[in-house]
Motif scaffolding. Structure first.
Motif, PDB file in Angstrom:
ATOM      1  N   ASN A  48       8.618   3.256  16.228  1.00 47.50           N
ATOM      2  CA  ASN A  48       8.786   4.674  15.906  1.00 47.50           C
ATOM      3  C   ASN A  48       7.993   5.586  16.837  1.00 47.50           C
ATOM      4  OD1 ASN A  48      10.562   4.301  13.764  1.00 47.50           O
ATOM      5  ND2 ASN A  48       8.917   4.000  12.290  1.00 47.50           N
ATOM      6  N   PHE A  49       6.752   5.187  17.163  1.00 48.45           N
ATOM      7  CA  PHE A  49       5.992   6.053  18.074  1.00 48.45           C
ATOM      8  C   PHE A  49       5.050   5.314  18.997  1.00 48.45           C
ATOM      9  CE2 PHE A  49       4.168   6.451  13.756  1.00 48.45           C
ATOM     10  CZ  PHE A  49       2.891   5.960  13.932  1.00 48.45           C
ATOM     11  N   GLY A  50       5.293   4.014  19.188  1.00 48.20           N
ATOM     12  CA  GLY A  50       4.629   3.303  20.265  1.00 48.20           C
ATOM     13  C   GLY A  50       3.259   2.745  19.971  1.00 48.20           C
ATOM     14  N   HIS A  51       2.826   2.764  18.709  1.00 45.14           N
ATOM     15  CA  HIS A  51       1.515   2.238  18.338  1.00 45.14           C
ATOM     16  C   HIS A  51       1.632   1.495  17.009  1.00 45.14           C
ATOM     17  CE1 HIS A  51      -0.448   4.784  21.389  1.00 45.14           C
ATOM     18  NE2 HIS A  51       0.418   5.695  21.014  1.00 45.14           N
ATOM     19  N   ALA A  52       1.121   0.275  16.943  1.00 43.74           N
ATOM     20  CA  ALA A  52       1.088  -0.428  15.659  1.00 43.74           C
ATOM     21  C   ALA A  52       0.208   0.343  14.678  1.00 43.74           C
ATOM     22  CB  ALA A  52       0.549  -1.844  15.852  1.00 43.74           C
ATOM     23  N   TRP A  53       0.595   0.323  13.397  1.00 44.27           N
ATOM     24  CA  TRP A  53      -0.128   1.106  12.380  1.00 44.27           C
ATOM     25  C   TRP A  53      -0.152   0.303  11.082  1.00 44.27           C
ATOM     26  CZ3 TRP A  53      -0.685   6.871  12.953  1.00 44.27           C
ATOM     27  CH2 TRP A  53      -1.382   7.448  11.894  1.00 44.27           C
ATOM     28  N   PRO A  54      -0.938  -0.749  11.004  1.00 41.74           N
ATOM     29  CA  PRO A  54      -1.002  -1.546   9.770  1.00 41.74           C
ATOM     30  C   PRO A  54      -1.789  -0.799   8.694  1.00 41.74           C
ATOM     31  CG  PRO A  54      -2.568  -2.384  11.385  1.00 41.74           C
ATOM     32  CD  PRO A  54      -1.808  -1.284  12.071  1.00 41.74           C
ATOM     33  N   VAL A  55      -1.145  -0.375   7.627  1.00 47.91           N
ATOM     34  CA  VAL A  55      -1.799   0.405   6.577  1.00 47.91           C
ATOM     35  C   VAL A  55      -2.869  -0.443   5.901  1.00 47.91           C
ATOM     36  CG1 VAL A  55      -1.471   1.607   4.382  1.00 47.91           C
ATOM     37  CG2 VAL A  55       0.216   1.867   6.226  1.00 47.91           C
ATOM     38  N   HIS A  56      -4.107   0.018   5.975  1.00 52.03           N
ATOM     39  CA  HIS A  56      -5.247  -0.785   5.533  1.00 52.03           C
ATOM     40  C   HIS A  56      -5.324  -0.911   4.012  1.00 52.03           C
ATOM     41  CE1 HIS A  56      -9.177  -2.649   6.387  1.00 52.03           C
ATOM     42  NE2 HIS A  56      -9.628  -2.026   5.315  1.00 52.03           N
ATOM     43  N   TYR A  57      -4.882   0.130   3.314  1.00 46.09           N
ATOM     44  CA  TYR A  57      -5.009   0.142   1.850  1.00 46.09           C
ATOM     45  C   TYR A  57      -3.636   0.157   1.191  1.00 46.09           C
ATOM     46  CZ  TYR A  57      -9.831   1.403   2.982  1.00 46.09           C
ATOM     47  OH  TYR A  57     -11.113   1.418   3.486  1.00 46.09           O
ATOM     48  N   GLN A  58      -2.747  -0.728   1.658  1.00 48.04           N
ATOM     49  CA  GLN A  58      -1.410  -0.829   1.075  1.00 48.04           C
ATOM     50  C   GLN A  58      -1.513  -1.644  -0.207  1.00 48.04           C
ATOM     51  OE1 GLN A  58       1.681  -1.539   3.910  1.00 48.04           O
ATOM     52  NE2 GLN A  58       3.138  -2.243   2.371  1.00 48.04           N
ATOM     53  N   LEU A  59      -1.911  -0.975  -1.263  1.00 48.71           N
ATOM     54  CA  LEU A  59      -2.258  -1.612  -2.529  1.00 48.71           C
ATOM     55  C   LEU A  59      -1.639  -0.826  -3.674  1.00 48.71           C
ATOM     56  CD1 LEU A  59      -6.060  -2.022  -1.732  1.00 48.71           C
ATOM     57  CD2 LEU A  59      -4.393  -3.900  -1.823  1.00 48.71           C
ATOM     58  N   PRO A  60      -1.547  -1.416  -4.862  1.00 46.15           N
ATOM     59  CA  PRO A  60      -1.053  -0.659  -6.015  1.00 46.15           C
ATOM     60  C   PRO A  60      -1.934   0.554  -6.300  1.00 46.15           C
ATOM     61  CG  PRO A  60      -1.056  -3.018  -6.487  1.00 46.15           C
ATOM     62  CD  PRO A  60      -1.782  -2.842  -5.189  1.00 46.15           C
ATOM     63  N   GLU A  61      -1.327   1.570  -6.858  1.00 47.86           N
ATOM     64  CA  GLU A  61      -2.024   2.839  -7.088  1.00 47.86           C
ATOM     65  C   GLU A  61      -3.355   2.680  -7.835  1.00 47.86           C
ATOM     66  OE1 GLU A  61      -0.823   6.196 -10.042  1.00 47.86           O
ATOM     67  OE2 GLU A  61       0.314   6.487  -8.175  1.00 47.86           O
ATOM     68  N   PRO A  62      -3.434   1.906  -8.930  1.00 49.44           N
ATOM     69  CA  PRO A  62      -4.728   1.787  -9.618  1.00 49.44           C
ATOM     70  C   PRO A  62      -5.827   1.225  -8.729  1.00 49.44           C
ATOM     71  CG  PRO A  62      -2.950   1.007 -11.036  1.00 49.44           C
ATOM     72  CD  PRO A  62      -2.362   1.199  -9.673  1.00 49.44           C
ATOM     73  N   GLU A  63      -5.475   0.298  -7.856  1.00 51.01           N
ATOM     74  CA  GLU A  63      -6.479  -0.278  -6.965  1.00 51.01           C
ATOM     75  C   GLU A  63      -6.940   0.756  -5.929  1.00 51.01           C
ATOM     76  OE1 GLU A  63      -5.665  -4.184  -5.353  1.00 51.01           O
ATOM     77  OE2 GLU A  63      -4.254  -4.599  -6.996  1.00 51.01           O
ATOM     78  N   ARG A  64      -6.028   1.599  -5.462  1.00 49.25           N
ATOM     79  CA  ARG A  64      -6.417   2.633  -4.509  1.00 49.25           C
ATOM     80  C   ARG A  64      -7.376   3.636  -5.152  1.00 49.25           C
ATOM     81  NH1 ARG A  64      -1.277   5.104  -3.467  1.00 49.25           N
ATOM     82  NH2 ARG A  64      -0.066   3.441  -4.411  1.00 49.25           N
ATOM     83  N   LEU A  65      -7.112   3.994  -6.386  1.00 51.46           N
ATOM     84  CA  LEU A  65      -8.010   4.908  -7.092  1.00 51.46           C
ATOM     85  C   LEU A  65      -9.385   4.280  -7.318  1.00 51.46           C
ATOM     86  CD1 LEU A  65      -5.486   6.375  -9.675  1.00 51.46           C
ATOM     87  CD2 LEU A  65      -6.602   7.626  -7.818  1.00 51.46           C
ATOM     88  N   THR A  66      -9.394   3.001  -7.617  1.00 46.86           N
ATOM     89  CA  THR A  66     -10.674   2.304  -7.795  1.00 46.86           C
ATOM     90  C   THR A  66     -11.475   2.297  -6.503  1.00 46.86           C
ATOM     91  OG1 THR A  66      -9.793   0.901  -9.566  1.00 46.86           O
ATOM     92  CG2 THR A  66     -11.724   0.081  -8.382  1.00 46.86           C
ATOM     93  N   ILE A  67     -10.790   2.115  -5.380  1.00 45.66           N
ATOM     94  CA  ILE A  67     -11.484   2.112  -4.089  1.00 45.66           C
ATOM     95  C   ILE A  67     -12.110   3.475  -3.820  1.00 45.66           C
ATOM     96  CG2 ILE A  67     -11.110   2.014  -1.591  1.00 45.66           C
ATOM     97  CD1 ILE A  67      -9.034  -0.225  -2.181  1.00 45.66           C
TER      98      ILE A  67
END
Length: 294
Positions: A48-67
């Motif tokens: 899409n734009f020439g740079h890898a972009w692995p999402v670091h916090y690709q987690l369920p919503e409750p886990e993201r809020l806990t983080i």
């Protein structure tokens, strides 16, 4: 200056500053189908734009809020943005409901150039929305569109901040860069605008907008991190200009959609050597004021 290399170091960072945590004005929570679509886009970022972009916090919503809670992010946003007509009112309604059930989250809204925009933005303001998001690049629209003129006017009159992605990173859009949004500010000079990603890669030109318009500020989202340095490096001269703008810069991270740990953003800010007073303002004071916490 102390090392902030991993997320477990973050609480010690804000404790050192003598603040109760962090205020992050640039975080994303979205309806699951929308967030899943965003993550699919980033999964194919190389194409899409020439740079890898692995999402670091690709987690369920409750886990993201806990983080966020564990990091000490005491106030944050659920920035949403449409890419076509008919989405913005629904996204804004979802974001308000999310904020109502989520401690620490500021009620967030968005808009798109469509005939109904002024009406649903007024409804959102009346419902207590405290911050908006405009994504010129993803939306593919001209911020000078006449359909948006009453929206910018309402936000300017209300003093409600809007986070605007108008820089040309990661790839230029038809209406990105400081010129088009600069014209919006000329028409609405009292608008409280937060330039997302500090306007990367046009850092200097977006800083010039701060000098012309007293209610414009920048957010730090991804700025100065090793990742962004690969395609939008931050010049030392720009960092020098930031030193005198400690009251016009606010912490932003792009959590959860960042390709590295949250600590890297704080490490970048700390590494500029602008002092703890500057960091206190950027990481807590300015964001708290912007979101009406003080």
């Amino acid at each position: 200056m102390r090392d902030v290399s991993v997320d477990s170091d973050v609480p010690a960072f804000w404790q050192r500053l003598g603040r109760p945590g962090l205020v992050d004005v640039h975080t994303h929570f979205m309806p699951k189908p929308v967030m899943d679509a965003v993550w699919r886009y980033f999964a194919d970022a190389q194409r899409n734009f020439g740079h890898a972009w692995p999402v670091h916090y690709q987690l369920p919503e409750p886990e993201r809020l806990t983080i966020l809670d564990r990091l000490g992010v005491r106030a944050f946003t659920a920035l949403v943005y449409p890419h076509k007509p008919g989405m913005a009112a629904w996204l804004s309604g979802w974001a308000r409901e999310f904020a109502a059930r989520t401690p620490g989250c500021a009620a967030t809204g968005t808009f798109y150039p469509e005939p109904s925009a002024a009406g649903y933005v007024r409804d959102a303001l009346d419902a207590g929305t405290r911050i908006f998001k405009a994504h010129v690049q993803v939306g593919g629209y001209d911020p000078r569109d006449p359909l948006l003129d009453p929206v910018w006017g309402q936000l300017a009159e209300a003093g409600t901040p809007v986070v605007v992605h108008c820089g040309s990173g990661p790839i230029p859009g038809r209406h990105t860069g400081p010129g088009p949004f600069g014209e919006v500010l000329e028409r609405h000079p009292r608008l409280t605008a937060v330039i997302a990603h500090a306007g990367a890669p046009e850092y200097d030109a977006h800083l010039d907008l701060l000098e012309r318009f007293p209610n414009v500020c920048l957010d730090t989202t991804m700025v100065g991190t090793p990742y962004l340095a690969d395609f939008a490096p931050l010049p030392a001269a720009v960092i020098a200009r930031y030193a005198d703008l400690g009251d016009r810069i606010v912490l932003g991270s792009d959590f959860p959609n960042i390709p590295y740990a949250y600590a890297e953003q704080l490490a970048a800010l700390d590494g500029w050597g602008l002092g703890d007073d500057w960091l206190r303002a950027v990481c807590w004071d300015n964001g708290a004021r912007l979101l009406g916490l003080v």
